[in-house]
Design an enzyme around this catalytic site. Structure first.
Site, short mmCIF file in Angstrom:
data_model
loop_
_atom_site.label_atom_id
_atom_site.label_comp_id
_atom_site.label_asym_id
_atom_site.label_seq_id
_atom_site.Cartn_x
_atom_site.Cartn_y
_atom_site.Cartn_z
N TYR A 49 -120.43 -27.14 4.59
CA TYR A 49 -120.36 -26.96 3.13
C TYR A 49 -121.62 -27.58 2.56
N ARG A 63 -101.10 -64.64 15.75
CA ARG A 63 -102.00 -65.78 15.55
C ARG A 63 -101.24 -66.99 15.05
N GLU A 86 -117.32 -36.27 -1.61
CA GLU A 86 -116.33 -35.53 -2.39
C GLU A 86 -116.27 -36.06 -3.82
N GLN A 143 -101.63 -65.89 3.13
CA GLN A 143 -101.77 -64.70 3.98
C GLN A 143 -100.86 -63.59 3.46
N SER A 166 -124.04 -35.65 -7.42
CA SER A 166 -123.00 -35.70 -8.47
C SER A 166 -123.15 -34.55 -9.46
N GLY A 196 -112.16 -64.72 12.72
CA GLY A 196 -113.34 -64.36 13.51
C GLY A 196 -113.11 -63.14 14.37
C1 LIG Z 1 -110.63 -43.28 9.13
C2 LIG Z 1 -110.31 -42.04 8.42
C3 LIG Z 1 -111.52 -41.47 7.60
C4 LIG Z 1 -111.89 -40.04 7.92
C5 LIG Z 1 -113.10 -39.92 8.78
C6 LIG Z 1 -113.67 -38.59 9.01
C7 LIG Z 1 -113.54 -37.65 7.87
C8 LIG Z 1 -114.62 -36.67 7.77
C9 LIG Z 1 -114.33 -35.63 6.70
C10 LIG Z 1 -115.18 -35.84 5.49
C11 LIG Z 1 -114.93 -34.76 4.45
C12 LIG Z 1 -115.74 -34.97 3.24
C13 LIG Z 1 -117.18 -34.55 3.45
C14 LIG Z 1 -117.89 -34.57 2.14
C15 LIG Z 1 -118.10 -33.44 1.42
C16 LIG Z 1 -118.77 -33.52 0.12
O1 LIG Z 1 -119.14 -34.57 -0.36
S1 LIG Z 1 -118.93 -32.01 -0.66
C17 LIG Z 1 -119.82 -32.37 -2.15
C18 LIG Z 1 -118.98 -33.17 -3.11
N1 LIG Z 1 -119.67 -33.25 -4.36
C19 LIG Z 1 -119.05 -33.60 -5.49
O2 LIG Z 1 -117.89 -33.96 -5.52
C20 LIG Z 1 -119.87 -33.49 -6.75
C21 LIG Z 1 -119.20 -34.20 -7.90
N2 LIG Z 1 -119.58 -33.54 -9.15
C22 LIG Z 1 -118.73 -32.63 -9.74
O3 LIG Z 1 -117.65 -32.31 -9.32
C23 LIG Z 1 -119.23 -32.03 -11.04
O4 LIG Z 1 -120.63 -32.08 -11.11
C24 LIG Z 1 -118.64 -32.79 -12.29
C25 LIG Z 1 -118.90 -34.27 -12.18
C26 LIG Z 1 -117.18 -32.50 -12.35
C27 LIG Z 1 -119.35 -32.29 -13.54
O5 LIG Z 1 -119.29 -30.91 -13.49
P1 LIG Z 1 -119.88 -30.04 -14.70
O6 LIG Z 1 -119.90 -28.64 -14.28
O7 LIG Z 1 -121.15 -30.66 -15.18
O8 LIG Z 1 -118.70 -30.16 -15.73
P2 LIG Z 1 -118.52 -31.08 -16.99
O9 LIG Z 1 -119.52 -30.67 -18.02
O10 LIG Z 1 -118.43 -32.53 -16.63
O11 LIG Z 1 -117.06 -30.62 -17.42
C28 LIG Z 1 -116.88 -29.30 -17.94
C29 LIG Z 1 -115.41 -29.01 -17.94
O12 LIG Z 1 -115.01 -28.65 -16.63
C30 LIG Z 1 -113.95 -29.44 -16.20
N3 LIG Z 1 -114.04 -29.60 -14.75
C31 LIG Z 1 -115.02 -30.25 -14.06
N4 LIG Z 1 -114.79 -30.18 -12.75
C32 LIG Z 1 -113.64 -29.48 -12.58
C33 LIG Z 1 -112.87 -29.10 -11.43
N5 LIG Z 1 -113.21 -29.46 -10.18
N6 LIG Z 1 -111.74 -28.39 -11.66
C34 LIG Z 1 -111.38 -28.07 -12.92
N7 LIG Z 1 -112.04 -28.41 -14.07
C35 LIG Z 1 -113.17 -29.11 -13.88
C36 LIG Z 1 -114.11 -30.73 -16.94
O13 LIG Z 1 -112.90 -31.45 -17.00
C37 LIG Z 1 -114.56 -30.23 -18.30
O14 LIG Z 1 -113.44 -29.76 -18.96
P3 LIG Z 1 -113.41 -29.90 -20.56
O15 LIG Z 1 -113.50 -31.36 -20.86
O16 LIG Z 1 -112.11 -29.28 -20.94
O17 LIG Z 1 -114.64 -29.12 -21.05
C1 LIG Z 2 -120.88 -39.57 4.68
C2 LIG Z 2 -121.19 -38.51 3.66
C3 LIG Z 2 -120.84 -37.20 3.92
C4 LIG Z 2 -121.16 -36.19 3.01
N1 LIG Z 2 -120.86 -34.88 3.31
C5 LIG Z 2 -121.23 -33.91 2.44
C6 LIG Z 2 -120.98 -32.53 2.75
O1 LIG Z 2 -120.44 -32.21 3.80
N2 LIG Z 2 -121.40 -31.58 1.87
C7 LIG Z 2 -122.03 -31.90 0.70
O2 LIG Z 2 -122.38 -31.00 -0.05
N3 LIG Z 2 -122.26 -33.21 0.36
C8 LIG Z 2 -121.88 -34.20 1.20
N4 LIG Z 2 -122.12 -35.51 0.88
C9 LIG Z 2 -122.83 -35.83 -0.37
C10 LIG Z 2 -121.88 -36.42 -1.40
O3 LIG Z 2 -121.04 -35.43 -1.89
C11 LIG Z 2 -122.72 -37.05 -2.52
O4 LIG Z 2 -123.45 -38.12 -1.99
C12 LIG Z 2 -121.80 -37.54 -3.62
O5 LIG Z 2 -121.29 -36.44 -4.36
C13 LIG Z 2 -122.49 -38.51 -4.58
O6 LIG Z 2 -123.59 -37.86 -5.19
P1 LIG Z 2 -125.03 -38.59 -5.19
O7 LIG Z 2 -125.36 -38.93 -3.80
O8 LIG Z 2 -125.93 -37.71 -5.95
O9 LIG Z 2 -124.78 -39.93 -5.99
P2 LIG Z 2 -125.41 -40.29 -7.44
O10 LIG Z 2 -124.73 -39.47 -8.49
O11 LIG Z 2 -126.88 -40.25 -7.34
O12 LIG Z 2 -124.85 -41.79 -7.56
C14 LIG Z 2 -125.72 -42.90 -7.66
C15 LIG Z 2 -125.14 -43.83 -8.74
O13 LIG Z 2 -125.26 -43.16 -10.00
C16 LIG Z 2 -124.03 -43.24 -10.72
N5 LIG Z 2 -123.91 -42.08 -11.62
C17 LIG Z 2 -124.27 -40.81 -11.36
N6 LIG Z 2 -124.03 -40.02 -12.43
C18 LIG Z 2 -123.50 -40.82 -13.39
C19 LIG Z 2 -123.01 -40.61 -14.73
N7 LIG Z 2 -123.03 -39.40 -15.30
N8 LIG Z 2 -122.52 -41.67 -15.41
C20 LIG Z 2 -122.48 -42.89 -14.82
N9 LIG Z 2 -122.92 -43.17 -13.58
C21 LIG Z 2 -123.42 -42.14 -12.87
C22 LIG Z 2 -122.97 -43.21 -9.61
O14 LIG Z 2 -121.75 -43.76 -10.08
C23 LIG Z 2 -123.64 -44.10 -8.55
O15 LIG Z 2 -123.34 -45.45 -8.84
C24 LIG Z 2 -121.80 -36.53 1.79
C25 LIG Z 2 -122.12 -37.87 1.50
C26 LIG Z 2 -121.81 -38.86 2.44
C27 LIG Z 2 -122.18 -40.29 2.14
#
Ligand SMILES: CCCCCCCCCCCCC/C=C/C(=O)SCCNC(=O)CCNC(=O)[C@H](O)C(C)(C)COP(=O)(O)OP(=O)(O)OC[C@H]1O[C@@H](n2cnc3c(N)ncnc32)[C@H](O)[C@@H]1OP(=O)(O)O
Ligand SMILES: Cc1cc2nc3c(=O)[nH]c(=O)nc-3n(C[C@H](O)[C@H](O)[C@H](O)COP(=O)(O)OP(=O)(O)OC[C@H]3O[C@@H](n4cnc5c(N)ncnc54)[C@H](O)[C@@H]3O)c2cc1C
Length: 636
Positions: free
Chosen positions: A135, A316, A430, A336, A144, A407
């Site tokens: 993905y 322990r 995520e 604890q 973000s 430890g």
């Molecule tokens: C020991 C056990 C552990 C496990 C070990 C192994 C596990 C391994 C597996 C790991 C699996 C995970 C791997 C990782 C994958 C990733 O990280 S994938 C990438 C993830 N990235 C993000 O999550 C990015 C985060 N950012 C966002 O989601 C968006 O940018 C935002 C912050 C939501 C902003 O989006 P934007 O389009 O700018 O919208 P806004 O202007 O803020 O809002 C507009 C309106 O839209 C609504 N909205 C936003 N998001 C959603 C949504 N998802 N669904 C529905 N609606 C949404 C938002 O509420 C606003 O609504 P209104 O206020 O009504 O306008």
């Molecule tokens: C182990 C791991 C696995 C991952 N796997 C995937 C994957 O499979 N696919 C994929 O697409 N991505 C993946 N990612 C990426 C991950 O989704 C992003 O790192 C995550 O969404 C955070 O975004 P960023 O790195 O841009 O953080 P940033 O947004 O740059 O965060 C930096 C700091 O800025 C702050 N910040 C940012 N925006 C704002 C705001 N508007 N207001 C206030 N504070 C703010 C945050 O809170 C944080 O403290 C992975 C990351 C990790 C660490």
């Protein structure tokens, strides 16, 4: 001695039916059967050994992970395991790998956002692992801010194809799991450009590597982003970097853009862009799906750490010997208990909130299929907020469990350092936890403006104080005329309070269900009260300022907490036995089922490669000259 249960005396104290609690923890008799069977299958197979991870180099570690993933797949095929059994097997193999993203994001994205046609094209290949997906959303410059992504996908109406391109260094895809060395395909998120006009971020399936020799395709530059936090830990995963150089999607007959295009928009053969009338945020659907699975994961990770710390706290002994008798079990110290038992209660609380969130996600998915978007905002706020709350609490809880083990908790053989290192990125991936809480804050602000002060309706009576706290926190913030950004730090606190209200209320609702087994419901009531009163104690400033509790109430709550800890104490070992984790899955000498810790710690020490020779490499070159003063000593 081997075979002796050093915790038998603890297990005999239990006041409830542990086997019945195992069913509650698993979710159903069927779920327990699958978990129990598959966890034992994995534990008994030397092919899934994991106790040597910390001694391997990155390349050895990664190759071993590929071997295990292939071995797991062969086991699944040979034993004809169901999808549920296969998922459990990957869970108990307990090794972050490309398969997590293939099964956990790539396939769900196609299932959740692909058209029938695209599902028919890609899912059979993905289910048979004839393609391996990742993905690819996050970029070097943006994670973000999804709307800030720079990768472009330009529709070429001449060839009826898209040209995917990385226009800048910061547009390089960066972090996607499985991307670096394994994935043959990606769901890549890019800015859609049609006829010179831009239409925002959309998802595309793009082939990255040849299915013949695994070499990157023309225009594709791909690799691993390098070592991550901790030694073994998450370095079994090839988080990758990817650049597109005007990649024409020439490797599939029809353009395979995932049908978020169809759901949210379409590009016709004539190159016309058609925006459908669904919320554009549906393109974020996969993230919402994964966030709800991460909440369930939190209860697994936290329960694992709590199981280790609880069993070791019972083994322990330190101080308190009377007339030469045994020293005191550290689990009997009130300090604890005040650190450990709220984490035990949280593990159960997160288990049940994970069950509820799974229901909420299924419900919203069903509604979306009927074009009913009414609950989408709440589903987004809940998945975002609860992912943030549970992962922060779990990461902090795993570290607290390490400290609770003194430890020996710092030894790799305790299982806790690696568990922490593998788990902590859950606070970031995520969705960064603060960014997600800001989404919840935005949702609360909108709700307050629509509903007035009454934020939440129909909550269980026991949550009145929690509800009042959220409303008070929101009124204090919404009442003043300052912008969202100015108040964001305060609004995030209100968002956390809102999520805590949801967890407490769902725990209380769980207890209103029929829960079979002698003493089981009573134990869960104790844990629910611990969770609720611990948070009330921790945030008593908020509760006192609402006026819905008085300082006397706060003092009574603290007295009640101590009493509840005393009620948990005789049941603590049985409550963690109910997680039904094998010693293999726990990967911890401190948490081993029989509590025979010291001989195992001692034995494990001698297996360290450093002890292969009594005189260490380097002695003759560096130490002997030192000792023999053959090195000119600085004039003192
Ligand atoms: C020991 C056990 C552990 C496990 C070990 C192994 C596990 C391994 C597996 C790991 C699996 C995970 C791997 C990782 C994958 C990733 O990280 S994938 C990438 C993830 N990235 C993000 O999550 C990015 C985060 N950012 C966002 O989601 C968006 O940018 C935002 C912050 C939501 C902003 O989006 P934007 O389009 O700018 O919208 P806004 O202007 O803020 O809002 C507009 C309106 O839209 C609504 N909205 C936003 N998001 C959603 C949504 N998802 N669904 C529905 N609606 C949404 C938002 O509420 C606003 O609504 P209104 O206020 O009504 O306008
Ligand atoms: C182990 C791991 C696995 C991952 N796997 C995937 C994957 O499979 N696919 C994929 O697409 N991505 C993946 N990612 C990426 C991950 O989704 C992003 O790192 C995550 O969404 C955070 O975004 P960023 O790195 O841009 O953080 P940033 O947004 O740059 O965060 C930096 C700091 O800025 C702050 N910040 C940012 N925006 C704002 C705001 N508007 N207001 C206030 N504070 C703010 C945050 O809170 C944080 O403290 C992975 C990351 C990790 C660490």
């Amino acid at each position: 001695m081997e075979g002796v249960d050093h915790l038998a005396h603890e297990r005999n104290k239990s006041e409830f039916d542990v086997d019945a609690m195992k069913i509650v923890w698993a979710g159903s008799p069927h779920a327990f059967d699958v978990s129990d069977r598959i966890s034992k299958l994995v534990a008994s197979d030397p092919g899934f050994r994991k106790d040597n991870r910390s001694t391997l180099s990155r390349k050895e570690l990664f190759k071993n992970t590929l071997r295990k993933a292939a071995y797991a797949w062969k086991t699944i095929v040979d034993l004809r395991l169901s999808e549920e059994e296969a998922a459990k097997l990957r869970f108990y193999v307990d090794e972050p790998a490309f398969t997590d993203l293939h099964w956990g994001m790539f396939i769900p994205a196609i299932k959740g956002q692909g058209t029938e046609e695209q599902q028919q094209k890609w899912l059979p290949l993905a289910y048979k692992m004839q393609i391996i997906g990742c993905y690819a959303q996050t970029e070097l410059g943006h994670g973000s801010n999804v709307q800030g992504l720079e990768t472009t996908a330009t529709f070429d109406s001449q060839t009826d194809e898209f040209i995917i391109h990385s226009p800048t260094l910061t547009s390089s895809k960066w972090w996607p799991g499985g991307l670096g060395k394994v994935a043959t395909h990606a769901i890549a998120y890019a800015r859609l450009i049609v006829g010179g006009r831009e239409h925002g971020v959309h998802g595309f399936i793009v082939q990255l590597r040849s299915l013949e020799d695994h070499s990157p395709l023309l225009g594709i530059t791909v690799g691993d982003i390098g070592m991550k936090f901790g030694n073994g830990a998450y370095n079994t995963m090839d988080n990758g970097v990817l650049q597109f150089d005007h990649v024409l999607d020439v490797y599939s007959i029809a353009f395979a853009s995932i049908a978020v295009m169809l759901w949210v928009s379409q590009v016709t053969c004539e190159g016309k862009y058609k925006q459908s009338d669904v919320p554009r945020q549906l393109v974020y659907g996969t993230m919402v799906y994964v966030r709800q699975t991460i909440v369930a994961d939190a209860s697994c990770a936290l329960s694992r750490a709590v199981c280790i710390a609880t069993r070791y706290s019972a083994v322990r002994r330190q101080f308190g010997s009377q007339n030469g008798g045994p020293e005191t079990q550290v689990i009997d110290y009130k300090t604890q208990q005040s650190r450990l038992f709220p984490l035990l209660a949280s593990a159960y609380a997160f288990r049940f909130i994970g069950e509820w969130l799974k229901w909420l996600y299924a419900d919203v998915t069903q509604r979306l299929q009927a074009n009913d978007f009414s609950t989408l905002p709440e589903a987004h706020a809940c998945t975002a907020g609860l992912k943030s709350l549970t992962t922060t609490a779990t990461a902090d809880g795993i570290e607290e469990c390490r400290k609770l083990c003194g430890g020996h908790g710092y030894l790799c053989s305790s299982g806790l350092p690696e568990l922490f290192a593998v788990y902590v990125p859950a606070c970031t991936y995520e969705g960064d936890n603060t960014v997600l809480l800001l989404q919840v804050a935005r949702f609360l602000m909108k709700t307050v403006s629509q509903l007035g002060s009454r934020l939440s309706s129909k909550k269980p009576v026991g949550t009145i104080a929690y509800m009042t706290r959220v409303e008070h926190l929101m009124q204090c913030r919404c009442g003043v005329q300052r912008g969202f950004a100015e108040l964001s730090a305060d609004l995030v606190e209100a968002a956390v309070a809102h999520c805590q209200l949801i967890v407490v209320s769902k725990f209380i609702e769980k207890l209103q269900q029929e829960i079979p087994g002698k003493g089981v419901k009573q134990q869960l009531e104790v844990l629910c009260n611990i969770y609720a009163l611990f948070l009330l104690h921790k945030h008593q400033g908020d509760f006192l300022s609402t006026g819905c509790i008085t300082p006397k109430h706060a003092a009574l709550a603290n007295d009640e907490l101590r009493s509840l800890y005393s009620q948990v104490r005789p049941n603590a070992i049985a409550l963690v036995d109910a997680f039904n984790y094998t010693d293999h899955y726990l990967g911890s000498i401190l948490g081993c089922y029989d509590g025979n810790v010291y001989p195992k710690l001692y034995e494990a020490a001698w297996k360290d490669p450093l002890n292969e020779s009594v005189v260490p490499d380097g002695y003759h070159l560096y130490i002997r000259p030192l000792l023999k003063q053959e090195i000119r000593t600085a004039r003192l």
